[in-house]
Design an enzyme around this catalytic site. Structure first.
Site, PDB file in Angstrom:
ATOM      1  N   GLU A 372       0.810  -1.200   0.000  1.00  0.00           N
ATOM      2  CA  GLU A 372       0.000   0.000   0.000  1.00  0.00           C
ATOM      3  C   GLU A 372       0.855   1.266   0.000  1.00  0.00           C
ATOM      4  O   GLU A 372       0.344   2.367  -0.197  1.00  0.00           O
ATOM      5  CB  GLU A 372      -0.891  -0.018   1.242  1.00  0.00           C
ATOM      6  N   ARG A 418     -16.954  -6.030   3.625  1.00  0.00           N
ATOM      7  CA  ARG A 418     -15.784  -5.476   4.308  1.00  0.00           C
ATOM      8  C   ARG A 418     -15.404  -4.101   3.766  1.00  0.00           C
ATOM      9  O   ARG A 418     -14.262  -3.845   3.391  1.00  0.00           O
ATOM     10  CB  ARG A 418     -14.617  -6.446   4.208  1.00  0.00           C
TER      11      ARG A 418
END
Ligand SMILES: *[C@@H]1O[C@H](CO)[C@@H](O)[C@H](O)[C@H]1NC(C)=O
Ligand SMILES: *[C@@H]1O[C@H](CO)[C@@H](O)[C@H](O)[C@H]1NC(C)=O
Ligand SMILES: *[C@@H]1O[C@H](CO)[C@@H](O)[C@H](O)[C@H]1NC(C)=O
Ligand SMILES: *[C@@H]1O[C@H](CO)[C@@H](O)[C@H](O)[C@H]1NC(C)=O
Ligand SMILES: *[C@@H]1O[C@H](CO)[C@@H](O)[C@H](O)[C@H]1NC(C)=O
Ligand SMILES: *[C@@H]1O[C@H](CO)[C@@H](O)[C@H](O)[C@H]1NC(C)=O
Ligand SMILES: *[C@@H]1O[C@H](CO)[C@@H](O)[C@H](O)[C@H]1NC(C)=O
Ligand SMILES: *[C@@H]1O[C@H](CO)[C@@H](O)[C@H](O)[C@H]1NC(C)=O
Length: 484
Positions: A372, A418
């Site tokens: 990320e 989610r």
């Protein structure tokens, strides 16, 4: 807040979750996080996590069935027509070649946001979901897909894979794709068929932990084409771990050594689906003028990740300590983003071979969720080719992702899983017009019509490129980040 971020992140990578359902309450969540992260680190120490010495890509067997070379004629239409849709109502297991069940839908009406047609589709799918205990629509098993793809000639013919390059523009701008997958071979196959062109190159990364029949299906698919391969090093991808980043890096090593001289690589996961035809992708990416498209934004609250897990290995207890005393090479500024990006070949060469970039990969190794941050930071680092320092959060064209709680011109039609919108047919009129290359996510067993209609639209636009302008007034758009 942190808790939410974790959920967000977890889902971002199409995820390799091994926890049982229903862990969304705090306590359970923390336990799961702890178990997963500690198993990650245990694995780290005992296994050879990084394996950079990559073998040569094995030579694939040449056969008459090999993908044909481009004809100088550049036929305007796909000679094989659309992918075989299957037959209406056929039970999937009884006719392997028709495992993609055909749903009676007027997709044109859907894209025109015909509320009646969309409601009819919803009702039809709802009824279908109720037939199973799990509340999911029956899709072909991995074994069925593996059996069907075993005979390459049948597979290619029945699914109508294109064998000729469709235009000079596309031929001169080959693309590479990396597909990270871990389940549902049938959906992966649909994605693959939708993006396949004979002059591009495709790298599959089936997760090292996924079941043998899934692996067999993916390997069969890859073995049917000279320009498709399974990456030579497969990671057992772990949540928030370095292995997620390594999976892409491993495949990139294979790709730079492949004979196809691709210009850009797009990495995606098995639950993504294209929103653009190959020609449209080429036109969009050419408009970047060599720049890299990777999400990158400032997220100071995430900086704690750079010491958190690594503190197991070091005496640093504060982020600032680690960043000051053990700064990233070149003092690269850390940014956040996501794992799915469109990267130029020059950028990838740099990432794999530049000393500083290779050091940065090691530096980021022991941090939380490095995928990320790795691309997001390099994308704005002045030494990286195609980098661009001034972009903002919104300047991303690779994947369309609708997060819960995030503003969008249109609220999710589908369901949140989610924290991410899993789209249903009613979201297609909107999603089909966003300026992104892919949508993430679609679940085949939740709404198969999204895949069927998107495929139909792309097939029509592939055959008839002028139709693109019905969807975008100006294509590719001129006013955007890469223009300045
Ligand atoms: C695609 O083209 C076919 C044949 O012209 C047409 O019937 C169909 O409605 C089109 N679908 C979409 C989504 O444009
Ligand atoms: C499908 O919908 C389009 C647009 O609403 C309409 O023009 C067309 O006639 C419909 N096709 C069929 C077969 O109903
Ligand atoms: C797959 O092929 C094997 C071997 O031919 C066969 O035994 C099995 O029943 C097939 N499974 C399915 C789901 O088609
Ligand atoms: C490409 O292959 C060669 C020969 O196997 C190898 O030495 C080289 O490291 C590879 N390049 C990359 C970037 O992986
Ligand atoms: C990329 O996305 C931006 C919005 O973030 C949009 O303005 C631009 O037109 C897109 N670029 C292309 C080539 O579609
Ligand atoms: C690294 O960058 C930070 C802020 O970006 C700065 O405060 C620090 O002085 C830099 N360190 C070096 C060694 O350049
Ligand atoms: C990542 O960290 C592990 C555990 O310390 C280490 O064995 C491995 O060499 C590191 N990999 C890289 C690329 O730095
Ligand atoms: C990008 O940032 C640089 C340095 O901060 C600045 O000089 C330049 O004007 C900026 N460009 C745009 C288009 O904002």
């Amino acid at each position: 807040m942190k808790h939410q971020n974790n959920i967000k992140k977890m889902d971002k990578r199409c995820l390799f979750r091994r926890s049982p359902r229903g862990v969304m309450i705090w306590g359970a969540w923390l336990t799961v996080t702890f178990v997963l992260t500690s198993s990650y680190f245990m694995a780290d120490k005992t296994s050879k996590l990084h394996r950079y010495t990559l073998e040569k890509i094995p030579l694939r067997k040449q056969s008459e069935e090999a993908v044909t070379r481009a004809s100088p004629q550049y036929p305007l239409t796909d000679p094989h027509g659309p992918p075989s849709a299957g037959t209406q109502g056929t039970k999937v297991e009884s006719r392997p070649e028709f495992y993609n069940r055909y749903w009676p839908v007027n997709c044109s009406a859907v894209f025109e946001e015909d509320v009646q047609e969309i409601a009819r589709v919803d009702a039809m799918l709802k009824k279908e979901r109720q037939k199973s205990k799990k509340g999911e629509i029956d899709i072909a098993s991995d074994t069925l897909v593996a059996n069907f793809t075993q005979n390459c000639e049948n597979y290619r013919t029945i699914r109508g894979f294109p064998t000729k390059v469709l235009s000079k523009e596309e031929e001169e701008f080959p693309l590479a794709f990396i597909i990270l997958t871990h389940k549902n071979a049938a959906q992966v196959e649909l994605l693959f068929r939708a993006i396949y062109q004979p002059h591009n190159v495709y790298a599959f990364h089936p997760d090292g932990n996924s079941p043998p029949e899934f692996q067999r299906a993916i390997r069969n698919m890859a073995s049917c084409f000279d320009n498709v391969f399974v990456c030579s090093k497969l990671e057992k991808v772990q949540y928030a771990g370095f292995t997620r980043l390594l999976a892409d890096i491993n495949c990139m090593h294979d790709l730079v050594n492949h004979s196809v001289q691709w210009k850009y690589v797009i990495n995606q996961c098995g639950e993504a689906f294209p929103l653009k035809t190959n020609l449209e992708m080429v036109k969009m990416i050419k408009a970047y003028h060599g720049r890299v498209d990777a999400e990158s934004y400032d997220a100071p609250h995430k900086l704690s990740r750079f010491h958190k897990l690594s503190s197991r290995y070091t005496s640093f207890t504060k982020t600032e300590d680690r960043l000051n005393r053990y700064p990233p090479p070149g003092n690269i500024t850390l940014h956040s983003g996501n794992a799915y990006n469109t990267l130029s070949r020059e950028f990838v060469d740099y990432v794999l071979t530049d000393k500083e970039a290779v050091q940065f990969l090691s530096w980021i190794n022991m941090t939380h969720s490095p995928d990320e941050h790795f691309w997001a930071s390099l994308r704005r680092y002045h030494n990286a080719p195609g980098s661009y320092p001034n972009i903002t959060h919104k300047d991303i064209n690779t994947s369309f992702v609708k997060w819960g709680g995030e503003k969008a011109s249109k609220e999710c039609v589908g369901k949140y899983v989610r924290g991410i919108c899993v789209i249903s047919t009613g979201y297609l009129p909107y999603v089909s017009r966003v300026p992104n290359l892919f949508v993430n996510k679609i679940h085949y067993s939740y709404d198969p019509v999204t895949l069927q209609c998107m495929q139909e639209l792309l097939t029509n636009r592939t055959r008839n490129p002028q139709l693109t302008l019905q969807y975008y007034k100006e294509f590719p758009p001129k006013r955007a980040w890469y223009w300045y």
